[in-house]
Write an enzyme that holds these catalytic residues in place. Structure first.
Site, PDB file in Angstrom:
ATOM      1  N   GLU A  45       0.570  -1.338   0.060  1.00 38.77           N
ATOM      2  CA  GLU A  45      -0.172   0.151   0.183  1.00 38.77           C
ATOM      3  C   GLU A  45       0.272   1.071   0.465  1.00 38.77           C
ATOM      4  OE1 GLU A  45      -3.404  -0.598   2.841  1.00 38.77           O
ATOM      5  OE2 GLU A  45      -2.596  -1.887   3.390  1.00 38.77           O
ATOM      6  N   PHE A 197     -14.057 -15.576   0.332  1.00 35.05           N
ATOM      7  CA  PHE A 197     -12.476 -14.662  -0.443  1.00 35.05           C
ATOM      8  C   PHE A 197     -12.017 -14.772  -0.188  1.00 35.05           C
ATOM      9  CE2 PHE A 197     -16.839 -12.088  -1.704  1.00 35.05           C
ATOM     10  CZ  PHE A 197     -16.381 -11.412  -2.877  1.00 35.05           C
ATOM     11  N   SER A 205      -6.725  -3.116   1.223  1.00 33.09           N
ATOM     12  CA  SER A 205      -6.466  -1.738   0.548  1.00 33.09           C
ATOM     13  C   SER A 205      -6.853  -3.416  -1.119  1.00 33.09           C
ATOM     14  CB  SER A 205      -5.256  -1.071  -0.244  1.00 33.09           C
ATOM     15  OG  SER A 205      -5.479  -0.253   0.673  1.00 33.09           O
ATOM     16  N   SER A 206      -7.829  -3.854  -0.258  1.00 36.05           N
ATOM     17  CA  SER A 206      -8.163  -5.449  -1.011  1.00 36.05           C
ATOM     18  C   SER A 206      -6.365  -5.944  -2.107  1.00 36.05           C
ATOM     19  CB  SER A 206      -8.783  -5.114  -1.650  1.00 36.05           C
ATOM     20  OG  SER A 206     -10.091  -4.760  -1.221  1.00 36.05           O
ATOM     21  N   GLU A 235     -13.313 -16.266   4.509  1.00 33.78           N
ATOM     22  CA  GLU A 235     -14.261 -16.239   4.638  1.00 33.78           C
ATOM     23  C   GLU A 235     -15.835 -16.508   3.493  1.00 33.78           C
ATOM     24  OE1 GLU A 235     -13.698 -12.231   6.358  1.00 33.78           O
ATOM     25  OE2 GLU A 235     -14.020 -12.299   4.877  1.00 33.78           O
ATOM     26  N   ALA A 236     -16.283 -16.584   4.324  1.00 37.34           N
ATOM     27  CA  ALA A 236     -17.240 -17.039   3.694  1.00 37.34           C
ATOM     28  C   ALA A 236     -18.282 -15.979   2.847  1.00 37.34           C
ATOM     29  CB  ALA A 236     -18.673 -17.769   4.577  1.00 37.34           C
ATOM     30  N   ALA A 237     -18.798 -16.332   1.800  1.00 39.15           N
ATOM     31  CA  ALA A 237     -19.162 -15.225   1.040  1.00 39.15           C
ATOM     32  C   ALA A 237     -20.266 -14.358   1.149  1.00 39.15           C
ATOM     33  CB  ALA A 237     -19.579 -15.031  -0.618  1.00 39.15           C
ATOM     34  N   GLN A 239     -23.806 -13.198   1.017  1.00 35.54           N
ATOM     35  CA  GLN A 239     -24.415 -12.844  -0.279  1.00 35.54           C
ATOM     36  C   GLN A 239     -25.501 -11.403  -0.375  1.00 35.54           C
ATOM     37  OE1 GLN A 239     -24.421 -15.509  -2.106  1.00 35.54           O
ATOM     38  NE2 GLN A 239     -23.042 -16.603  -1.117  1.00 35.54           N
ATOM     39  N   ASN A 334     -16.921  -6.509   9.309  1.00 39.69           N
ATOM     40  CA  ASN A 334     -16.726  -7.501   8.220  1.00 39.69           C
ATOM     41  C   ASN A 334     -14.514  -6.577   8.868  1.00 39.69           C
ATOM     42  OD1 ASN A 334     -15.128  -8.375   6.260  1.00 39.69           O
ATOM     43  ND2 ASN A 334     -14.281  -5.898   4.741  1.00 39.69           N
ATOM     44  N   SER A 346     -11.612  10.136   0.096  1.00 44.58           N
ATOM     45  CA  SER A 346     -11.708   8.665   0.708  1.00 44.58           C
ATOM     46  C   SER A 346     -12.829   9.209   2.132  1.00 44.58           C
ATOM     47  CB  SER A 346      -9.842   8.534   1.710  1.00 44.58           C
ATOM     48  OG  SER A 346      -9.089   8.252   0.890  1.00 44.58           O
TER      49      SER A 346
END
EC number: 6.3.2.4
Length: 378
Positions: A45, A197, A205-206, A235-237, A239, A334, A346
């Site tokens: 980052e 995921f 920052s993914s 992680e489970a998504a 939905q 999250n 931002s």
């Protein structure tokens, strides 16, 4: 000492601007606190940190502070930067110039307060905070433990679970587990169900994040995440999720207060399946909606959880807490970011702008809070 006073009110969060903060000036003969703004760093980052610094430096009142910009290169050199990048090609981020004059770490003792605009490992994870603590220098933001816990997502989840905060089911994959017992790891992950995921456990920052919709793609996604961090979180998504975010800052008495709630929206016609690095910083396909179009009841619930998350890790100064809201109305926490992105566009500064605290005032408040924070154990 000088005294800083403001007046006004921030709506909907109980934060009053009616306060006075004393500015500690430690250096004899100085009329302004010396503020070191530190940015760049060794993490993925780096460019985001530089972009943040360029914007923050533009709004700091140099009549109130003696500003010292300090860049950290990608290989860890500390230099006297200017953060004045111009004419960057489209879709690129700035970086610290390693050819600039060095900044000696012993010079930290000559500053009154540090604003560490560092994201990711070796900056937001407690490492540089420990350096400041050892040097006896005040700094903006979370301390060593809170920074470390927030950066390590599996540890964050452990702390949040102890605090009763709702979360998504997950699996943490340690380096030895993946290298020595891959089949067992895959079985644990498959129990989460598709999609999942996959993300580095200690990145932001993914970076290195992938959405897996077929088990055939799981191992490659884990290997990609391991390029950023040998420890991986899966992680489970959630939905049909909506991504909602809330800012938290401390008042002068130390009590945390929450901003209005915002929402991240990725344009439906974009090539991004989720809010990834490119959507955040490079191609303009994501939008910050502030305030979010949600009910007042849900907003209050999110703001309450945000403060709860802030207190659960022992955070200080500031944080941004991120949530998912599913189609079924389930709200989960999250993650928490102890040094969120800080460009004028931002989410964190936008949330506080909508809560009555403009960008420049927000920066100043955080610096003043740090100046008045005691050194040592708190």
């Amino acid at each position: 000492m000088g005294t800083f006073c403001t007046a006004g009110n921030v709506p909907r969060n109980g934060y009053s601007n009616e306060h006075c903060i004393e500015s500690h000036v430690n250096r004899p003969g100085s009329h302004r606190p010396r503020l070191a703004v530190v940015f760049g760093g060794r993490s993925s980052e780096h460019g985001v940190s530089c972009l943040t610094a360029a914007n923050v430096l533009r709004v700091i009142d140099t009549d109130r502070y003696e500003v010292v910009p300090v860049g950290i290169t990608t290989d860890g050199q500390w230099v006297r930067e200017t953060a004045s990048w111009s004419d960057l090609p489209a879709g690129t981020l700035p970086s610290v110039d390693p050819g600039l004059p060095p900044f000696g770490l012993d010079e930290l003792r000559e500053v009154d307060v540090v604003l560490p605009l560092l994201h990711g490992p070796w900056g937001e994870d407690g490492t540089v905070q420990g350096l400041f603590e050892m040097a006896g220098v005040r700094y903006v933001g979370a301390g060593v433990l809170a920074s470390s816990v927030a950066m390590d997502k599996p540890f964050t989840k452990t702390v949040f679970a102890a605090g009763g905060l709702p979360q998504i089911p997950y699996v943490a994959v340690l380096p030895g587990q993946w290298e020595d017992d891959r089949e067992r790891v895959v079985a644990r992950v498959q129990a989460l169900g598709l999609p999942v995921f996959v993300k580095p456990a200690r990145a932001g920052s993914s970076s290195g994040v992938a959405q897996v919709e077929s088990w055939d793609d799981l191992e490659s996604a884990i290997e990609t995440a391991r390029e950023f961090d040998p420890k991986v979180l899966i992680e489970a998504a959630a939905q049909g999720k909506r991504e909602l975010e809330c800012g938290v800052i401390q008042q002068p008495d130390g009590s945390p207060v929450a901003s209005v709630v915002g929402e991240i929206v990725v344009k439906p016609d974009s090539a991004h399946e989720f809010y990834d690095f490119e959507a955040k910083y490079l191609d303009g396909t994501s939008t910050n909606v502030v305030p979010a179009d949600i009910s007042e009841v849900l907003s209050e619930r999110i703001r309450g959880y945000a403060v709860q998350a802030f207190e659960a890790i022992g955070c200080e100064g500031l944080a941004r807490v991120d949530f998912f809201l599913t189609d079924g109305g389930e709200l989960v926490v999250n993650e928490i970011n102890t040094m969120p992105g800080f460009t004028p566009y931002s989410m964190f500064p936008l949330l506080w702008e909508a809560s009555g605290v403009p960008y420049a005032e927000l920066v100043d408040r955080l610096v003043q809070l740090a100046l008045n924070r005691p050194l040592g154990l708190r």
